[in-house]
Design a protein around this motif. Structure first.
Motif, PDB file in Angstrom:
ATOM      1  N   ALA A  84      18.462  -6.385  18.420  1.00 12.69           N
ATOM      2  CA  ALA A  84      19.553  -5.858  19.244  1.00 12.69           C
ATOM      3  C   ALA A  84      19.347  -6.169  20.725  1.00 12.69           C
ATOM      4  CB  ALA A  84      19.680  -4.351  19.047  1.00 12.69           C
ATOM      5  N   ARG A  85      18.098  -6.346  21.136  1.00 10.00           N
ATOM      6  CA  ARG A  85      17.799  -6.658  22.541  1.00 10.00           C
ATOM      7  C   ARG A  85      17.826  -8.156  22.817  1.00 10.00           C
ATOM      8  NH1 ARG A  85      16.236  -1.620  22.186  1.00 10.00           N
ATOM      9  NH2 ARG A  85      15.627  -0.364  23.999  1.00 10.00           N
ATOM     10  N   GLY A  86      18.070  -8.967  21.773  1.00 11.70           N
ATOM     11  CA  GLY A  86      18.238 -10.399  22.010  1.00 11.70           C
ATOM     12  C   GLY A  86      17.123 -11.284  21.513  1.00 11.70           C
ATOM     13  N   MET A  87      16.226 -10.749  20.688  1.00 16.44           N
ATOM     14  CA  MET A  87      15.164 -11.556  20.093  1.00 16.44           C
ATOM     15  C   MET A  87      15.611 -12.038  18.721  1.00 16.44           C
ATOM     16  SD  MET A  87      11.915  -9.069  21.037  1.00 16.44           S
ATOM     17  CE  MET A  87      10.613 -10.201  20.531  1.00 16.44           C
ATOM     18  N   LEU A 160      22.057 -18.622  16.296  1.00 18.51           N
ATOM     19  CA  LEU A 160      22.773 -18.747  17.570  1.00 18.51           C
ATOM     20  C   LEU A 160      24.047 -17.913  17.589  1.00 18.51           C
ATOM     21  CD1 LEU A 160      22.290 -22.572  18.162  1.00 18.51           C
ATOM     22  CD2 LEU A 160      21.198 -20.715  19.421  1.00 18.51           C
ATOM     23  N   MET A 161      24.595 -17.588  16.429  1.00 21.01           N
ATOM     24  CA  MET A 161      25.794 -16.755  16.375  1.00 21.01           C
ATOM     25  C   MET A 161      25.549 -15.380  16.982  1.00 21.01           C
ATOM     26  SD  MET A 161      28.378 -18.419  15.080  1.00 21.01           S
ATOM     27  CE  MET A 161      29.511 -17.107  14.605  1.00 21.01           C
ATOM     28  N   GLY A 162      24.295 -14.938  17.001  1.00 26.02           N
ATOM     29  CA  GLY A 162      23.962 -13.639  17.575  1.00 26.02           C
ATOM     30  C   GLY A 162      23.725 -13.674  19.069  1.00 26.02           C
ATOM     31  N   LYS A 163      23.889 -14.844  19.710  1.00 26.44           N
ATOM     32  CA  LYS A 163      23.679 -15.023  21.158  1.00 26.44           C
ATOM     33  C   LYS A 163      22.315 -14.491  21.616  1.00 26.44           C
ATOM     34  CE  LYS A 163      27.100 -14.749  24.120  1.00 26.44           C
ATOM     35  NZ  LYS A 163      28.279 -14.290  24.903  1.00 26.44           N
ATOM     36  N   PRO A 164      21.235 -14.998  21.006  1.00 29.79           N
ATOM     37  CA  PRO A 164      19.910 -14.508  21.399  1.00 29.79           C
ATOM     38  C   PRO A 164      19.515 -15.001  22.790  1.00 29.79           C
ATOM     39  CG  PRO A 164      19.684 -16.394  19.949  1.00 29.79           C
ATOM     40  CD  PRO A 164      21.155 -16.065  19.997  1.00 29.79           C
ATOM     41  N   ASP A 165      18.663 -14.225  23.440  1.00 27.39           N
ATOM     42  CA  ASP A 165      18.069 -14.649  24.710  1.00 27.39           C
ATOM     43  C   ASP A 165      16.723 -15.313  24.479  1.00 27.39           C
ATOM     44  OD1 ASP A 165      20.146 -13.573  26.380  1.00 27.39           O
ATOM     45  OD2 ASP A 165      19.350 -11.585  25.926  1.00 27.39           O
ATOM     46  N   LEU A 166      16.074 -14.945  23.369  1.00 28.31           N
ATOM     47  CA  LEU A 166      14.799 -15.549  22.979  1.00 28.31           C
ATOM     48  C   LEU A 166      14.913 -15.990  21.528  1.00 28.31           C
ATOM     49  CD1 LEU A 166      11.759 -16.201  23.394  1.00 28.31           C
ATOM     50  CD2 LEU A 166      11.269 -13.863  22.614  1.00 28.31           C
TER      51      LEU A 166
END
Length: 252
Positions: A84-87, A160-166
């Motif tokens: 949820a935080r982008g990992m 990539l569909m989840g727009k991760p930052d890492l």
């Protein structure tokens, strides 16, 4: 967050499975927009490192040492909260839903965003098709009918569909033909332009270092070398152990 500050920082991380020490005092950093690779032989602890960072260490494992993501210690945080935080981790086995279509697999990649109430949760579909045109062609096809290269593309696209930052990638080239590996590493390199930080675990050291900004060498659970990827690729120890007998796959 300061753009020069690491998005991921691991300090003195050690992992045990019973009496077996899988990682010893490992420390790595990944900055926003960077591609960082960890190379090393089978059994070095590379996958253990990724699973620990993601909070997906098997119950038999015990980890000691903080994992900082965006400056926050997430060591005690469950996998779902880290996601949820982008990992995001794309595991070695890819773990696709073989009896579901490409479309459904991609949609599932955006499920967290949908559940969070994002109305444009499918907004990454076109960018993913831009990176992987074959997924558009196979959109209604069952994932289980795809080739190995297409399955890896789908696994990356779904992440990539989840727009991760890492984005953490575990052996993305495993089992793929050289031409597919070349294409895949071109795409991973292109992802740098999106701003996503990438931590890449890879046995194909030559291809990994060619697209990376920084690299680490992990052997029997310990970091033995690190440095800018270009410098690391010129190090005699790396050349002898990892580059000397590997057929060159140019990705530039």
């Amino acid at each position: 967050m300061n753009s020069h500050a690491p998005i991921l920082r691991v300090n003195a991380l050690s992992v045990r499975y019973g009496k077996v020490e899988a990682l010893r005092q490992v420390g790595i950093e990944v900055k926003p927009g960077q591609i960082v690779s960890v190379i090393g032989p089978n059994g070095a602890g590379k996958s253990t490192l990724l699973n620990t960072i993601m909070g997906a260490l098997p119950a038999a494992g015990y980890a000691k040492g903080p994992v900082f993501y965006r400056g926050e210690d997430v060591s005690a945080m469950p996998v779902e909260k880290r996601v949820a935080r982008g990992m995001c981790l794309v595991p070695e086995k890819r773990e696709l839903f073989s009896t579901m279509t490409v479309e459904d697999n991609l949609s599932l990649g955006a499920y967290r965003r949908k559940r969070a109430g994002e109305h444009d949760y499918l907004d990454q579909l076109e960018p993913v098709f831009g990176l992987f045109p074959r997924l558009r062609e196979r959109y209604k096809q069952l994932a289980g009918t795809l080739s190995g290269g297409e399955r890896q593309m789908l696994a990356l696209g779904r992440a990539l569909m989840g727009k991760p930052d890492l984005l953490m990638l575990d052996e993305p080239s495993l089992g793929l033909a050289p031409l597919i590996v070349k294409e895949l590493f071109h795409i991973i390199s292109a992802l740098r332009r999106t701003g996503v930080a990438i931590l890449l675990i890879e046995q194909n050291a030559r291809a990994a270092l060619q697209i990376s900004d920084y690299g680490y060498v992990l052997e029997t659970g310990e970091l033995v070398l690190e440095g800018p990827a270009d410098d690391l690729a010129k190090t005699p120890r790396v050349i002898e152990a990892y580059l000397g007998l590997v057929k060159k796959i140019a990705v530039e």
